[in-house]
Design a protein around this motif. Structure first.
Motif, PDB file in Angstrom:
ATOM      1  N   SER A  29      90.353 -79.414 -46.754  1.00 59.94           N
ATOM      2  CA  SER A  29      90.261 -80.839 -47.052  1.00 59.94           C
ATOM      3  C   SER A  29      91.049 -81.178 -48.319  1.00 59.94           C
ATOM      4  CB  SER A  29      88.804 -81.266 -47.196  1.00 59.94           C
ATOM      5  OG  SER A  29      88.192 -80.493 -48.170  1.00 59.94           O
ATOM      6  N   LEU A  30      91.036 -80.246 -49.300  1.00 58.89           N
ATOM      7  CA  LEU A  30      91.834 -80.495 -50.502  1.00 58.89           C
ATOM      8  C   LEU A  30      93.322 -80.523 -50.175  1.00 58.89           C
ATOM      9  CD1 LEU A  30      90.107 -78.309 -53.214  1.00 58.89           C
ATOM     10  CD2 LEU A  30      90.262 -80.764 -53.177  1.00 58.89           C
ATOM     11  N   PHE A  31      93.756 -79.616 -49.273  1.00 57.62           N
ATOM     12  CA  PHE A  31      95.159 -79.619 -48.857  1.00 57.62           C
ATOM     13  C   PHE A  31      95.518 -80.957 -48.221  1.00 57.62           C
ATOM     14  CE2 PHE A  31      95.599 -74.820 -48.590  1.00 57.62           C
ATOM     15  CZ  PHE A  31      96.580 -74.778 -49.554  1.00 57.62           C
ATOM     16  N   ILE A  32      94.629 -81.445 -47.320  1.00 59.47           N
ATOM     17  CA  ILE A  32      94.952 -82.691 -46.623  1.00 59.47           C
ATOM     18  C   ILE A  32      95.083 -83.828 -47.628  1.00 59.47           C
ATOM     19  CG2 ILE A  32      94.081 -84.404 -44.988  1.00 59.47           C
ATOM     20  CD1 ILE A  32      92.956 -82.155 -43.371  1.00 59.47           C
ATOM     21  N   VAL A  33      94.138 -83.916 -48.582  1.00 54.96           N
ATOM     22  CA  VAL A  33      94.203 -84.996 -49.566  1.00 54.96           C
ATOM     23  C   VAL A  33      95.447 -84.856 -50.444  1.00 54.96           C
ATOM     24  CG1 VAL A  33      93.071 -86.008 -51.562  1.00 54.96           C
ATOM     25  CG2 VAL A  33      91.728 -85.335 -49.603  1.00 54.96           C
ATOM     26  N   GLY A  34      95.707 -83.630 -50.917  1.00 51.41           N
ATOM     27  CA  GLY A  34      96.837 -83.424 -51.817  1.00 51.41           C
ATOM     28  C   GLY A  34      98.155 -83.756 -51.162  1.00 51.41           C
TER      29      GLY A  34
ATOM     30  N   TYR B 157     106.096 -82.102 -44.306  1.00 56.44           N
ATOM     31  CA  TYR B 157     106.405 -80.718 -43.935  1.00 56.44           C
ATOM     32  C   TYR B 157     105.289 -79.786 -44.387  1.00 56.44           C
ATOM     33  CZ  TYR B 157     108.238 -76.042 -44.233  1.00 56.44           C
ATOM     34  OH  TYR B 157     108.366 -74.694 -44.118  1.00 56.44           O
ATOM     35  N   ALA B 158     104.880 -79.902 -45.664  1.00 55.16           N
ATOM     36  CA  ALA B 158     103.885 -78.970 -46.190  1.00 55.16           C
ATOM     37  C   ALA B 158     102.556 -79.143 -45.455  1.00 55.16           C
ATOM     38  CB  ALA B 158     103.706 -79.190 -47.683  1.00 55.16           C
ATOM     39  N   LEU B 159     102.170 -80.399 -45.199  1.00 54.94           N
ATOM     40  CA  LEU B 159     100.907 -80.665 -44.495  1.00 54.94           C
ATOM     41  C   LEU B 159     100.933 -80.053 -43.103  1.00 54.94           C
ATOM     42  CD1 LEU B 159      98.246 -82.247 -44.555  1.00 54.94           C
ATOM     43  CD2 LEU B 159      99.446 -84.171 -43.613  1.00 54.94           C
ATOM     44  N   VAL B 160     102.038 -80.296 -42.398  1.00 53.37           N
ATOM     45  CA  VAL B 160     102.130 -79.827 -41.024  1.00 53.37           C
ATOM     46  C   VAL B 160     102.157 -78.305 -40.979  1.00 53.37           C
ATOM     47  CG1 VAL B 160     103.768 -79.708 -39.142  1.00 53.37           C
ATOM     48  CG2 VAL B 160     103.162 -81.881 -40.083  1.00 53.37           C
ATOM     49  N   ARG B 161     102.906 -77.706 -41.922  1.00 51.69           N
ATOM     50  CA  ARG B 161     102.974 -76.246 -41.963  1.00 51.69           C
ATOM     51  C   ARG B 161     101.598 -75.641 -42.190  1.00 51.69           C
ATOM     52  NH1 ARG B 161     106.625 -73.138 -40.100  1.00 51.69           N
ATOM     53  NH2 ARG B 161     108.314 -73.099 -41.575  1.00 51.69           N
ATOM     54  N   VAL B 162     100.866 -76.209 -43.170  1.00 52.40           N
ATOM     55  CA  VAL B 162      99.554 -75.649 -43.481  1.00 52.40           C
ATOM     56  C   VAL B 162      98.593 -75.867 -42.320  1.00 52.40           C
ATOM     57  CG1 VAL B 162      97.550 -75.977 -44.946  1.00 52.40           C
ATOM     58  CG2 VAL B 162      99.773 -75.711 -45.961  1.00 52.40           C
ATOM     59  N   LEU B 163      98.603 -77.057 -41.734  1.00 52.42           N
ATOM     60  CA  LEU B 163      97.653 -77.339 -40.661  1.00 52.42           C
ATOM     61  C   LEU B 163      97.959 -76.539 -39.399  1.00 52.42           C
ATOM     62  CD1 LEU B 163      96.874 -81.138 -40.658  1.00 52.42           C
ATOM     63  CD2 LEU B 163      95.536 -79.265 -41.486  1.00 52.42           C
ATOM     64  N   PHE B 164      99.225 -76.516 -38.992  1.00 53.38           N
ATOM     65  CA  PHE B 164      99.539 -75.905 -37.697  1.00 53.38           C
ATOM     66  C   PHE B 164      99.658 -74.393 -37.793  1.00 53.38           C
ATOM     67  CE2 PHE B 164     100.558 -79.073 -34.432  1.00 53.38           C
ATOM     68  CZ  PHE B 164     100.372 -80.216 -35.167  1.00 53.38           C
ATOM     69  N   ASN B 165     100.360 -73.903 -38.820  1.00 57.81           N
ATOM     70  CA  ASN B 165     100.708 -72.490 -38.826  1.00 57.81           C
ATOM     71  C   ASN B 165      99.766 -71.629 -39.644  1.00 57.81           C
ATOM     72  OD1 ASN B 165     104.187 -73.373 -38.757  1.00 57.81           O
ATOM     73  ND2 ASN B 165     102.830 -72.832 -37.090  1.00 57.81           N
ATOM     74  N   VAL B 166      99.045 -72.226 -40.601  1.00 60.20           N
ATOM     75  CA  VAL B 166      98.177 -71.396 -41.426  1.00 60.20           C
ATOM     76  C   VAL B 166      96.732 -71.513 -40.979  1.00 60.20           C
ATOM     77  CG1 VAL B 166      97.372 -70.947 -43.743  1.00 60.20           C
ATOM     78  CG2 VAL B 166      99.738 -71.515 -43.371  1.00 60.20           C
ATOM     79  N   PHE B 167      96.212 -72.743 -40.916  1.00 61.67           N
ATOM     80  CA  PHE B 167      94.808 -72.904 -40.560  1.00 61.67           C
ATOM     81  C   PHE B 167      94.609 -73.011 -39.049  1.00 61.67           C
ATOM     82  CE2 PHE B 167      94.547 -73.924 -44.983  1.00 61.67           C
ATOM     83  CZ  PHE B 167      93.304 -73.481 -45.337  1.00 61.67           C
ATOM     84  N   GLY B 168      95.619 -73.457 -38.336  1.00 62.97           N
ATOM     85  CA  GLY B 168      95.459 -73.656 -36.897  1.00 62.97           C
ATOM     86  C   GLY B 168      94.885 -75.026 -36.632  1.00 62.97           C
ATOM     87  N   ILE B 169      95.510 -75.755 -35.683  1.00 60.71           N
ATOM     88  CA  ILE B 169      95.118 -77.140 -35.457  1.00 60.71           C
ATOM     89  C   ILE B 169      93.815 -77.178 -34.653  1.00 60.71           C
ATOM     90  CG2 ILE B 169      96.450 -77.384 -33.327  1.00 60.71           C
ATOM     91  CD1 ILE B 169      96.492 -80.032 -35.994  1.00 60.71           C
ATOM     92  N   SER B 170      92.938 -78.126 -34.997  1.00 63.25           N
ATOM     93  CA  SER B 170      91.724 -78.297 -34.202  1.00 63.25           C
ATOM     94  C   SER B 170      91.627 -79.773 -33.820  1.00 63.25           C
ATOM     95  CB  SER B 170      90.496 -77.875 -35.001  1.00 63.25           C
ATOM     96  OG  SER B 170      90.307 -78.778 -36.050  1.00 63.25           O
ATOM     97  N   VAL B 171      90.641 -80.106 -32.956  1.00 64.95           N
ATOM     98  CA  VAL B 171      90.548 -81.478 -32.450  1.00 64.95           C
ATOM     99  C   VAL B 171      90.322 -82.462 -33.598  1.00 64.95           C
ATOM    100  CG1 VAL B 171      89.222 -83.009 -30.984  1.00 64.95           C
ATOM    101  CG2 VAL B 171      89.726 -80.711 -30.228  1.00 64.95           C
TER     102      VAL B 171
END
Lengths: 155, 504, 122
Positions: free
Chosen positions: B206-211, B251-265
């Protein structure tokens, strides 16, 4: 700023040498003991800050003027970049490749000597120059309230 | 040709520190050097299309050392950064003559480019943070470059919000390191797949998303953008709106969400809601503006919403286990819109700079009838406006069409309706720009206006040609397969990213 | 427990940056946030009874190039310390820039109060 009394001036002109030497020691022994380029550079800059407090800003600017400090700043950064780039032309051809260590000093005997660790002491020197000059610049520029000085310092 | 990846970062940084040495000798040398640097970056980016590589800095193997990763997504962003920075640098050769400290400007510009290239290439999450800070600190200084009242104030506002965002990101990185014991993105991703999402990691997420949303100025976090972007000199506004918010935020948001944490619903829905609110709010706020550059800044928020919406829609479909073809279509639309927006929004900011330089004002009500006086600027602005509003042959049309098709196919009819509606709003606001700047009555005090020639004209024509030709990127399969498809593949693969990187 | 205190410090900094009206106080709030994060990073690497992660001659066998096992087991994690050093440098850069912007604004307006410095709106 005219500076402080004669007592402060005398003592700080003695102490500044010691602080400067200590900064150089920290930079040169950066690969063996705690410290290194950044810490040493801060200490170097602080010796100038002491002078600035004791003797006034004009005195310091006579010794190390703004353009010269700014050149030193750039030279430090360029040296660091050059050391990193040299790695591309040696052996493994890799950015930041520690070419001195790998090609000339690949010997366990040299550990804990002053001349060891390849490019690391050289990088420390470059960083020390860069940090010292840029911190000095930041403090000098912030201490001037003249409106025509452009106040844009980074790192 | 394989270019060593650190060169993308080292060239701009080294040139940035080389320039102040030439400050006394003459601005000409510094200007030529800076332009050489950006052009060579463009050439190198073009050379590395379609490659996937991992570079271990200093020959330290992956979990120990820092590594740089070039894959489809990085390559797409690298292209956008180098195209826009080449044009903006060319434009500033002439435009920046009105400011005093040109060498300082050029070196801050190159620092920003180096930082962005670093963010895009970094495969290590802390390294990403460091480059993000280099780029942001350079941009804070550039926003306040004019040192006028408004510039300083906008710069302070931007700096406070940007620093808070950076602290959030650093906190999240600390939490991730504490929970997974690694800073390499591939290894973090492996560790998260093994352990699942515990409370600390969820908080970090959540901190990543806000930042990153603060850096990207998505709507609840957009307060700094409409002040910061108009205050900067025009080429810098083009860089900030064109690529900085994308490289640092999206870019950073998408990279972290898709490739590091994995996307969820739930994350897919968060992205969609952020995207929709940015689109709608940005468009409505933009329509009410009377300052040329401020209108463009609000429209940036709105257009960035499209990018996030497309990527979020794709992520949602993937997370729900839907048809992968629709998901990749939605992501393709989002990423293509990102590339298009980089080109036409920077072109619009450059034309606004040209208008401002010729007339001395950017208030729409004081302008008018400049079509005859500034023919080339007018043509460039019309091409970019048509493109952003989605008029068929131009580039913006294709990306919006792809987004609408993807939304309809995935049965999100209301999203498709909102996309079309916001597109109409965009058309209205750019008709307003055309009406008040280039058509209508020519005011008395603007009779002497002259067209800006030289480098400014070349930069504008370059971007305008790209605007027209960008549509080919999706129409010609060879181009699509070499530039856009690899980027889409990186996102649809999701967590397989980590295994690929470790194998390489 | 200690982590919670770090978080509290972070929140104090955030409160200070968001609520205060004085520009310099806002800058201090941001700095407090940054140092809270640095403290958190340092504590991540620490364990009770740990020694500083600096190798000296007594732990190093020049013949084999090996490092004593007791040192490897006891030393704290050096990586967060390196990260904090980098974060401090970055913080220094942004602090210098923020303070210089504050000084420039003070020269223009003669005040640090952000409620009186308001040319730009929404």
């Amino acid at each position: 700023m005219k500076g402080m009394t004669i007592i402060v001036k005398t003592i700080s002109s003695w102490v500044k040498v010691l602080i400067f030497m200590f900064g150089i020691y920290i930079i040169i022994f950066g690969h063996l003991t705690p410290g290194g380029g950044f810490a040493g550079g801060v200490i170097l800059a602080s010796s100038y800050v002491l002078l600035m407090l004791a003797f006034g800003r004009e005195f310091v600017e006579e010794n190390l003027s703004l353009p010269v400090a700014s050149k030193l700043d750039c030279v430090g950064a360029l040296l660091f970049a050059a050391i990193a780039m040299f790695g591309l032309f040696y052996g493994a051809a890799c950015f930041f490749w520690n070419f001195i260590q790998a090609e000339y000093l690949a010997d366990k005997e040299t550990a804990f000597r002053l001349i060891s660790a390849g490019t690391i002491p050289l990088s420390n020197l470059a960083i020390g120059l860069k940090v010292g000059a840029s911190l000095f610049l930041i403090i000098l520029v912030l201490s001037t309230f003249r409106p025509d000085v452009s106040v844009k310092e980074k790192e | 040709m394989t270019v060593p990846l650190p060169i993308f970062v080292a060239v701009p940084l080294a040139t940035a520190f080389l320039l102040p040495v030439f400050a006394k000798r003459g601005k000409a040398v510094a200007t030529v050097l800076a332009n050489l640097a950006t052009v060579s970056l463009l050439v190198m980016a073009l050379c590395s299309i379609g490659q996937t590589r991992v570079y271990e800095v200093g020959r330290w193997s992956i979990p120990l050392g820092i590594n740089l990763v070039l894959d489809g997504l990085s390559c797409l962003l690298l292209l956008a950064i180098s195209v826009v920075s080449t044009a903006a640098m060319l434009f500033s050769v002439r435009y920046m003559e009105q400011y005093t400290a040109k060498a300082k400007y050029l070196s801050l510009f190159l620092l920003m480019v180096g930082g962005m290239n670093g963010v895009v290439l970094s495969g290590d999450i802390f390294n990403l943070f460091v480059f993000l800070e280099i780029a942001s600190i350079a941009s804070y200084a550039l926003v306040g470059f004019g040192c006028g009242n408004e510039e300083l104030e906008a710069s302070f506002k931007y700096m406070v919000l940007g620093s808070i965002a950076s602290t959030f990101i650093l906190f999240a990185i600390a939490l991730v390191y504490g929970n997974t014991g690694s800073l390499n993105m591939a290894y973090i991703s492996k560790a998260i797949q093994g352990s699942g999402l515990n409370a600390g990691l969820a908080f970090a997420l959540s901190l990543f998303i806000v930042g990153f949303s603060l850096k990207a100025a998505l709507v609840p976090f957009h307060a700094w953008l409409p002040d910061a972007h108009p205050s900067a000199p025009a080429p810098i506004s083009a860089m900030l709106s064109g690529v900085l918010i994308k490289a640092l935020g999206v870019y950073a948001l998408v990279r972290v969400l898709f490739n590091v944490f994995g996307i969820s619903v739930s994350m897919g829905w968060i992205l969609i809601i952020l995207g929709l609110s940015s689109m709608v709010a940005g468009a409505f706020l933009a329509m009410g503006q009377w300052d040329f550059k401020r209108l463009l800044a609000y429209s940036s928020i709105s257009q960035l919403g499209y990018v996030i919406l497309g990527i979020g829609l794709g992520g949602l479909i993937i997370a729900q286990g839907g048809n992968l073809a629709w998901a990749s279509l939605a992501i393709l639309g989002g990423l293509f819109h990102l590339l298009n927006h980089a080109v036409y929004k920077s072109l619009l900011f450059l034309t606004s700079g040209s208008v401002e330089m010729s007339t001395g004002t950017r208030q729409l009500k004081q302008l008018g009838g400049l079509a005859g006086k500034l023919p080339f600027t007018r043509a460039a602005c019309t091409v970019a406006s048509a493109s952003i509003a989605g008029i068929p042959p131009f580039s913006g049309f294709w990306s919006k069409l792809i987004l609408v098709i993807a939304a309809v196919q995935a049965h999100f009819y209301w999203i498709a309706a909102i996309i079309v509606f916001v597109s109409l709003c965009t058309l209205i606001m750019y008709l307003k720009v055309q009406r008040y700047v280039f058509l209508g009555e020519l005011p008395e005090n603007l009779q002497q206006t002259k067209e800006n020639r030289g480098s400014m004209l070349v930069a504008m024509v370059f971007l305008a040609c790209l605007c027209v030709l960008m549509g080919l990127l999706v129409i010609i399969p060879a181009l699509r397969n070499s530039i856009l498809e690899p980027a889409v593949k990186v996102l649809t693969d999701g967590l397989e990213y980590s295994t690929k990187i470790i194998k390489l | 427990m200690l982590y919670a205190l770090c978080f509290l410090l972070f929140m104090i900094g955030l409160y200070c940056a968001v609520v205060k009206k004085n520009m310099v106080k806002i800058v201090f709030g941001i700095m407090i946030m940054e140092y809270a994060v640095n403290l958190f990073l340092i504590m991540l690497g620490y364990h009770f009874g740990g020694v500083a992660p600096i190798i000296d001659k007594s732990q190093f066998d020049p013949g084999t190039g090996q490092i004593a096992g007791s040192f490897l087991n006891n030393s704290v994690d050096p990586l967060p310390q390196a990260l904090v050093l980098t974060a401090i440098v970055i913080g220094l850069g942004s602090l210098a820039l923020m303070i210089s912007i504050c000084i420039r604004t003070y020269e223009k307006y003669g005040t640090f109060d952000i409620t009186q410095i308001r040319r730009l709106k929404g």
